[in-house]
Enzyme design. Sequence first.
Site, PDB file in Angstrom:
ATOM      1  N   TRP B 339      -6.024  -0.945   8.406  1.00 39.83           N
ATOM      2  CA  TRP B 339      -4.741  -0.246   8.370  1.00 39.83           C
ATOM      3  C   TRP B 339      -4.777   0.849   7.325  1.00 39.83           C
ATOM      4  O   TRP B 339      -3.991   1.789   7.374  1.00 39.83           O
ATOM      5  CB  TRP B 339      -3.592  -1.226   8.141  1.00 39.83           C
ATOM      6  CG  TRP B 339      -3.544  -1.830   6.751  1.00 39.83           C
ATOM      7  CD1 TRP B 339      -4.528  -2.540   6.153  1.00 39.83           C
ATOM      8  CD2 TRP B 339      -2.467  -1.744   5.812  1.00 39.83           C
ATOM      9  NE1 TRP B 339      -4.141  -2.916   4.894  1.00 39.83           N
ATOM     10  CE2 TRP B 339      -2.870  -2.449   4.658  1.00 39.83           C
ATOM     11  CE3 TRP B 339      -1.205  -1.161   5.826  1.00 39.83           C
ATOM     12  CZ2 TRP B 339      -2.052  -2.580   3.534  1.00 39.83           C
ATOM     13  CZ3 TRP B 339      -0.392  -1.304   4.694  1.00 39.83           C
ATOM     14  CH2 TRP B 339      -0.825  -2.000   3.569  1.00 39.83           C
ATOM     15  N   GLU B 481      -2.352 -10.327   1.010  1.00 36.73           N
ATOM     16  CA  GLU B 481      -3.199 -11.259   1.752  1.00 36.73           C
ATOM     17  C   GLU B 481      -3.301 -12.639   1.121  1.00 36.73           C
ATOM     18  O   GLU B 481      -3.991 -13.505   1.637  1.00 36.73           O
ATOM     19  CB  GLU B 481      -4.587 -10.642   1.959  1.00 36.73           C
ATOM     20  CG  GLU B 481      -4.526  -9.527   2.993  1.00 36.73           C
ATOM     21  CD  GLU B 481      -5.790  -8.699   3.065  1.00 36.73           C
ATOM     22  OE1 GLU B 481      -6.653  -8.839   2.186  1.00 36.73           O
ATOM     23  OE2 GLU B 481      -5.895  -7.890   4.004  1.00 36.73           O
ATOM     24  N   LYS B 596      -1.091 -10.220  -4.220  1.00 41.49           N
ATOM     25  CA  LYS B 596      -2.256  -9.349  -4.340  1.00 41.49           C
ATOM     26  C   LYS B 596      -1.760  -7.907  -4.386  1.00 41.49           C
ATOM     27  O   LYS B 596      -2.332  -7.058  -5.061  1.00 41.49           O
ATOM     28  CB  LYS B 596      -3.151  -9.584  -3.115  1.00 41.49           C
ATOM     29  CG  LYS B 596      -4.508  -8.954  -3.176  1.00 41.49           C
ATOM     30  CD  LYS B 596      -5.340  -9.378  -1.959  1.00 41.49           C
ATOM     31  CE  LYS B 596      -6.660  -8.638  -1.872  1.00 41.49           C
ATOM     32  NZ  LYS B 596      -7.309  -8.806  -0.561  1.00 41.49           N
TER      33      LYS B 596
END
Lengths: 771, 771
Positions: B339, B481, B596
Amino acid sequence: MEICPGIYTRSGWEIEERSFKAHRFADQGTIFLVGNGHLGYRGTFSDWEADRFVALTVAGTYHTARQGWPELVTAPNPLFTRLLQNGGIVSPLNRPLQKYLYRLDLSCGLLVRSMIFRTEEGDVLELEEERFASIHCLPLLHTRLKVRLKKGGPLTLDTGIDSVVWSLHGKHFTEWNLTERDHGMLTASASTPEGKLSLSVAEGCNIVGTSPLQKRIIREDGKLLRRFSCVLAPGGEIIIEKTAAVMSTFDSPHPYQEACSLVHAAMQKSFEQSLEQQRSSWAEKWKRMDIAIEGDLRAQAALRYCLYHNLIAAPFHTDRLPLGARGLSCQAYQGAAFWDQEVFNLPVFCHTMPEVARNLLVFRHRTLPGAREKAKRLGYRGAFYPWMSGESGEELCPSYFFTDPLTGRSLRNHFNDWQIHISPDISWAIWKYWETSGDNEYLSQHGAEILFEVARFLTSFLYLRTNTGTLHGVRVLGPDEWHENVDDNAFTNYMVRFALEKAALIWKWMEVNAPRKLADLMSSHNFTPDEAVQWKEDAAHVFLPTPHPASGLIEQFRGYFDLEDIDPINLSKRLLHPDEYWGWPAGIAVETQVTKQADVLQLFSMDKTLFDPYIWESNYLYYEPRSSHHSSLSYFAHALVASWIGRTDEAYSYFTRCTTVDLCSSQNPVVGGTFIGGIHTAACGAAWQIAVRGFAGCEINRQGLAFSPSLPKRWTSITFPLCWQGCHLLIHVEKSMVRATSAPGNAQQVPLRVTNREKMLHPGETWECRR
Amino acid sequence: MEICPGIYTRSGWEIEERSFKAHRFADQGTIFLVGNGHLGYRGTFSDWEADRFVALTVAGTYHTARQGWPELVTAPNPLFTRLLQNGGIVSPLNRPLQKYLYRLDLSCGLLVRSMIFRTEEGDVLELEEERFASIHCLPLLHTRLKVRLKKGGPLTLDTGIDSVVWSLHGKHFTEWNLTERDHGMLTASASTPEGKLSLSVAEGCNIVGTSPLQKRIIREDGKLLRRFSCVLAPGGEIIIEKTAAVMSTFDSPHPYQEACSLVHAAMQKSFEQSLEQQRSSWAEKWKRMDIAIEGDLRAQAALRYCLYHNLIAAPFHTDRLPLGARGLSCQAYQGAAFWDQEVFNLPVFCHTMPEVARNLLVFRHRTLPGAREKAKRLGYRGAFYPWMSGESGEELCPSYFFTDPLTGRSLRNHFNDWQIHISPDISWAIWKYWETSGDNEYLSQHGAEILFEVARFLTSFLYLRTNTGTLHGVRVLGPDEWHENVDDNAFTNYMVRFALEKAALIWKWMEVNAPRKLADLMSSHNFTPDEAVQWKEDAAHVFLPTPHPASGLIEQFRGYFDLEDIDPINLSKRLLHPDEYWGWPAGIAVETQVTKQADVLQLFSMDKTLFDPYIWESNYLYYEPRSSHHSSLSYFAHALVASWIGRTDEAYSYFTRCTTVDLCSSQNPVVGGTFIGGIHTAACGAAWQIAVRGFAGCEINRQGLAFSPSLPKRWTSITFPLCWQGCHLLIHVEKSMVRATSAPGNAQQVPLRVTNREKMLHPGETWECRR
């Protein structure tokens, strides 16, 4: 006849240990438990203390100690008794034993310990300890101790209350108040710090035979004891008879006074008189539940042992309590009800003592507020029953209860928020109870509300895929707890459909049969006829994993067949530590097809009409080798399905494993410092089901009783009572014959079917059907 | 001016290393990369070999070695050159250095190495190596090596091809065919075992200055080399100029022949002539992308360094390739698009070189079959774009790519099946490209189909809660994530709504503007107007986590705020091993609020109009301290939002961290034996966005350009070109002034807004707006 190594039976009515195994004291305490649904007293010796897991567990006494978990409390030990000679404690276990016999008489719940050993003084001491938990006056425990010295001489005996209790999760009580009362009664009482729960123990003692020379009261390390000192003539004996009562504020507003008066009254009778009453009370129980097996003494004893533990775990006396997963054998599993209650134990009571089944299902009705609260807390509607339910129905399951031995970190389990099948399981149990009891009053006053609330919960839980129009159970955890976070678990989805369907059906029934109660429910909980219509529609759209057209296999959950295919033995070689948890989030089984128990087989066990025999067979053949049976619940479905498909030897083997889970346990009941022992109550209930539903092949529903037996090789017959719609029957099954007798007092005919032959059995009639 | 320890700039147009750090060779290879979108050649010394991560990475050469992962292959090194004296290799790194300078000239992509050192013979050797990857003929690499001996004497120089290549995941080619051709050209060529991919390298060499006494060909350990032996006069030098070409069957049906003829042709020019052309080609690029900062040389150089790497990673020349997450700097991340491509890099090209943005979005159209296949495989419809996309659009992400250092077990990641936001991110990028380019042809011929397929995918992915009528993204993984398996991730759900809304809108647009193409899509992929209506309806029902009325906080996903609240520093103390993965399934961050990267801030960055500034601020203040920035993508959203809410110092600090992710890296690029280094291309694209969208406060959409600048303290101005709807502009921003100049050749007026003042800027006009 040896049942398992070191465990024997003579007549099939007793369990005996003939040599003492010091390291098995934890299992021994569990196996030789006495109890009555109000209390459980572990099968420990009278002179043992907390370090050997002595425990008197009391029903209804849920409490959470500081930084601990909710659990049942353990009461002070009112049966504590020890012998002294020359100022030292006489411990038979340090002496060479001439005789050792530990016998649990299952017929009346009497535990007897007989020991003969040589004392340090060189005399020979004979000791006999008897104990039972009263089955007609539940707070009472009775014990009798006989001590005889061959040569005779001075002997001291301390007996009273030991208040230093074994407790799994912290200290529940502030301080025990130990008191000597009138009539020589000793008492212990205490309250929890926040005052919610008080517990009292009272104890009285009579001396029979030799009068003591001296009696005085001593206090020592939390013990309050009478010290009797006497001098025995050669061959002379001292006999003490004790009666104790334990009560909590769960049972009475004045537990202390009541415990004292119960003991006072009971002390008017001798031990022998009380035991007589015990025998007749137990005989009544057995008349309604015993299964007699001819031709297999070992299986007979193991099965009766299971029925005994099933009985003493059950709340006969109240509808305010669950039947705990470990009964009252200890504090493990927090005295809580799991789905085990409905799926493993309740069917036994449904078909033998429906009033107990009713108690349990009223309990589920009482705990609806807790289940509603849980649903709300997690963002759903209706009733989301807890994975672990105590008296109030709140979820007792902590989010973290395993520790990873490799990292020392706590593991988040999702039993409490993802294992949703408990709720439809309860709907299933209500339906089964109603079908076989015909108890319309329960259904209208309690059951319907549960069914509706569960259906409401399920419709708020299920997700619709708009492009297929199917409803999905997403992120669930089926009975196989090693596969959390799965979608469309077969067991769960079928149960969900069942619960939705039956809720809609019972709505219609209520409209006809209990319109006023239905109106109440509509006004108090905003149910509407439209919602009930929705349940029916939703039931029709639940996605159901169906058998593969070619193989007949049903996928345990979406994607299961894509997981690594490895067998449990080879998988277990990947363990880096024996105590590793195999499941979520990163256990060795998670990404494999190895199951803790086989959900699809469990699904079959719920409804014999769902699938055809070839589907049972193909799935049994697939799932059986992939199950590691790490759950004691696993044997049940395997035994049942194996017996249905004619694999009787395999079924018998699983039956044996099921009935001897605790009896022949070789597992350490203490893992990582945590006690995980105690009676596997569900396996006890499962044993009945395997015998009756499996080997006798008996299915019971609204339409009557149907039989298609497949007895194990060495069984010549199996005989058991059954209860159907208020009628009592005695069933006798042989390999080529089924005989049913309807009690003369039955109010209606009972429909029977044996394979393809049908019969309406009249009251008092016997039908013998040869196959 | 020192940018980071040991890295300097002089003019803001170069990156220099002034002392050699042996242990940093992996970072050095990355930072001093030369490339051109077709190839990347790591900034390693000409005499280094595979063990020092020498690599020539070639675009489009995806291949999976046996038991390996798909990745780009590395080609033989055609620039290999080493010096020998007295039969031994002259390694300057073993000698005391009198001079060391490693300089990457960003203005033209020229890498220069200058070293002076004392040889073992006691002479002083001066060495200058120059290298660039041709920007106007992409298969070509040019190098020039000058060697001078102060005292003079015999010198041997080996130069040719080293075919022993560094490869991350296995051996891709059977055997290298090393050949000497006419005109002294050396070549290497090979094919993959299954023959799908062939790769060829050709190399030519000219000697300038001293003629060699002797030349011969040697073969040694996979090398094919010319050995030149000469004797230098005192102060005499030898100069060699090499030209190499690398081509694969991705580029041409006859890569070998083409590589040879390219080299042959290029050898007709001198190094200096080629360099001249390189300078002018690069000048053209810079004219369209450079950002000039006044007042901050350090930031200037770091930013240009990012733009340089952004440029050399991009496929200018083809619409068949992605822009890889590590560009062509190595094989890590498998040469694949994430992405990152759409969200971090593509906006830069949208606003500067829309033809590159178009290439990338045509690539996404080409890979629709792969995305359709992935959706189908996972039980969905439409296009589920891969988390890692190679040329074909198949999912390159393996299910297992982390290993738990505590157990040695593979960890299942779910990037490939749960991280669904890639698809709506691509829809977002298409919309942004169309808005700012006005490229209706792309939209109708490529974009619409993607938008429709993504919308179709999303409607098959979303779940409807029937009792609320809301659509939910269940079991997803947002940009953060470390929190897999979450529901209603804010970033994902907002992007999903965007994608559904725009698909429905573009359906209407197609009805008017491209009815024939729409008819094609309807017939080839069964789209219907009803489906488009459904997208619009679904868009309106996507559940959107909204700001809390009091606090303004948006929950990152359902239940996030209930997780343990701990800061990243304290959390990191729980690590038992430095290489532990923090995320799924059991990493230390999973059950905490530590991210994260902050999804909610990332969401803000996608659309400045979604929320009010006080929502940006409250969420920034909440999420910023909870982000550990373990992703290089994290700095971007923090810098952008901080600059929007006037926290310019913090924004500047995040900008600095973003621009120097690789330049100042102190992380070991090799973890657990695996190379995870390489250029963080997304951070390079993000740097442009922070400067233009953050500090210059410039938002660009269909309505024109709007500015609300907040320059960092020491910046006096920032100047950059922009492209809008085919018009070219030059923007100059000072603290209290914005100046925009529209190129005279522009075909239309450009709408501008500076804070509250608006202006239609005519072609050739300059508007200076003081604030």
